[in-house]
Design a protein around this motif. Structure first.
Motif, PDB file in Angstrom:
ATOM      1  N   GLY A 152      -6.972   2.043 -24.436  1.00  0.00           N
ATOM      2  CA  GLY A 152      -7.585   1.659 -23.173  1.00  0.00           C
ATOM      3  C   GLY A 152      -6.845   0.493 -22.561  1.00  0.00           C
ATOM      4  N   PHE A 153      -7.190   0.190 -21.307  1.00  0.00           N
ATOM      5  CA  PHE A 153      -6.392  -0.765 -20.543  1.00  0.00           C
ATOM      6  C   PHE A 153      -7.287  -1.686 -19.716  1.00  0.00           C
ATOM      7  N   ILE A 154      -6.917  -2.971 -19.708  1.00  0.00           N
ATOM      8  CA  ILE A 154      -7.524  -3.949 -18.811  1.00  0.00           C
ATOM      9  C   ILE A 154      -6.400  -4.457 -17.914  1.00  0.00           C
ATOM     10  N   PHE A 155      -6.541  -4.235 -16.621  1.00  0.00           N
ATOM     11  CA  PHE A 155      -5.496  -4.594 -15.663  1.00  0.00           C
ATOM     12  C   PHE A 155      -5.865  -5.871 -14.920  1.00  0.00           C
ATOM     13  N   THR A 156      -4.918  -6.802 -14.790  1.00  0.00           N
ATOM     14  CA  THR A 156      -5.109  -7.880 -13.826  1.00  0.00           C
ATOM     15  C   THR A 156      -4.692  -7.340 -12.464  1.00  0.00           C
ATOM     16  N   ALA A 157      -5.457  -7.690 -11.441  1.00  0.00           N
ATOM     17  CA  ALA A 157      -5.250  -7.097 -10.122  1.00  0.00           C
ATOM     18  C   ALA A 157      -5.209  -8.163  -9.040  1.00  0.00           C
ATOM     19  N   ALA A 158      -3.982  -8.515  -8.657  1.00  0.00           N
ATOM     20  CA  ALA A 158      -3.815  -9.339  -7.466  1.00  0.00           C
ATOM     21  C   ALA A 158      -4.023  -8.457  -6.244  1.00  0.00           C
ATOM     22  N   GLU A 159      -4.380  -9.065  -5.122  1.00  0.00           N
ATOM     23  CA  GLU A 159      -4.564  -8.294  -3.888  1.00  0.00           C
ATOM     24  C   GLU A 159      -3.599  -8.787  -2.820  1.00  0.00           C
ATOM     25  N   TYR A 160      -2.725  -7.889  -2.384  1.00  0.00           N
ATOM     26  CA  TYR A 160      -1.791  -8.182  -1.292  1.00  0.00           C
ATOM     27  C   TYR A 160      -2.071  -7.209  -0.155  1.00  0.00           C
ATOM     28  N   ASN A 161      -2.380  -7.747   1.019  1.00  0.00           N
ATOM     29  CA  ASN A 161      -2.602  -6.882   2.189  1.00  0.00           C
ATOM     30  C   ASN A 161      -3.623  -5.779   1.892  1.00  0.00           C
ATOM     31  N   ARG A 162      -4.697  -6.176   1.224  1.00  0.00           N
ATOM     32  CA  ARG A 162      -5.837  -5.300   0.922  1.00  0.00           C
ATOM     33  C   ARG A 162      -5.532  -4.214  -0.103  1.00  0.00           C
ATOM     34  N   GLY A 163      -4.507  -4.418  -0.891  1.00  0.00           N
ATOM     35  CA  GLY A 163      -4.183  -3.433  -1.916  1.00  0.00           C
ATOM     36  C   GLY A 163      -3.591  -4.090  -3.141  1.00  0.00           C
TER      37      GLY A 163
END
Length: 199
Positions: A79-90
């Motif tokens: 399984g995976f835990i992703f860090t998610a930055a947001e650039y331009n709503r994505g």
């Protein structure tokens, strides 16, 4: 049951990335658990070109050794835990590219998200959930969203993520849900493999 091998994927490669702080924080929380065997997976270690293979990974193998190494690492995890930055709503382009460079290796495994930014990376996480479904992952409902005030306080060094109790509580809830799905899906994958071997 053996511990569930969990990859915490650092979803940004840019200089000065906050993703490293978020990944290290969730790693320290997760490694205290008796049901998870966690490891950091840094996209900087897999410098893949923007998707250029003639054949998509759902239908054939890559000639690129970095891509094959990436696919092998993903295949080894439950399984995976992703860090998610947001650039331009994505989400970041490098994370979307990494998702696109595997297919079967993601299948029937849970995905969780730690978002950060102005709205806690919520819009990036929402898009990543859609990508995860297409890759046959099971994105879980509970995520961690590090909103701008906490993000700025941690980025400046005024606080650390581990000092913010509501984030710690949210992370524990996410990890509980993630571990449940990881265990259930691993059992299902193993049962399917046994049936296929018996045929």
């Amino acid at each position: 049951m053996e511990k569930l091998r969990t990859g915490i994927i650092i979803g940004s490669t840019r200089e000065g990335r906050f993703a490293e702080k978020a990944a290290s924080w969730i790693y320290e929380l997760a490694k205290k658990r008796v049901d998870l065997d966690v490891e950091l997976v840094d996209l900087r270690d897999y410098p893949m070109p923007f998707f250029e293979d003639a054949v998509p990974p759902a239908y054939g193998s890559s000639e690129n050794s970095q891509v094959r190494s990436w696919q092998s690492r993903i295949a080894s995890l439950d399984g995976f835990i992703f860090t998610a930055a947001e650039y331009n709503r994505g989400p970041t382009a490098v994370l979307k590219n990494a998702l696109d460079y595997a297919y079967h290796e993601w299948s029937n495994k849970p995905a969780a998200f730690v978002g950060y930014g102005g709205v806690g990376g919520a819009r990036a996480v929402e898009q990543l959930r859609l990508h995860a479904v297409e890759l046959q992952m099971a994105p879980i409902r509970t995520a961690v969203h590090i909103l701008l005030p906490d993000f700025l306080a941690c980025r400046s060094g005024e606080k650390s993520l581990s000092q913010i109790e509501h984030l710690n509580q949210g992370a524990e809830s996410m990890l509980d849900q993630f571990a449940w799905w990881a265990k259930a899906l691993k059992m299902a994958r193993e049962a399917t493999a046994q049936r296929e071997e018996a045929v």
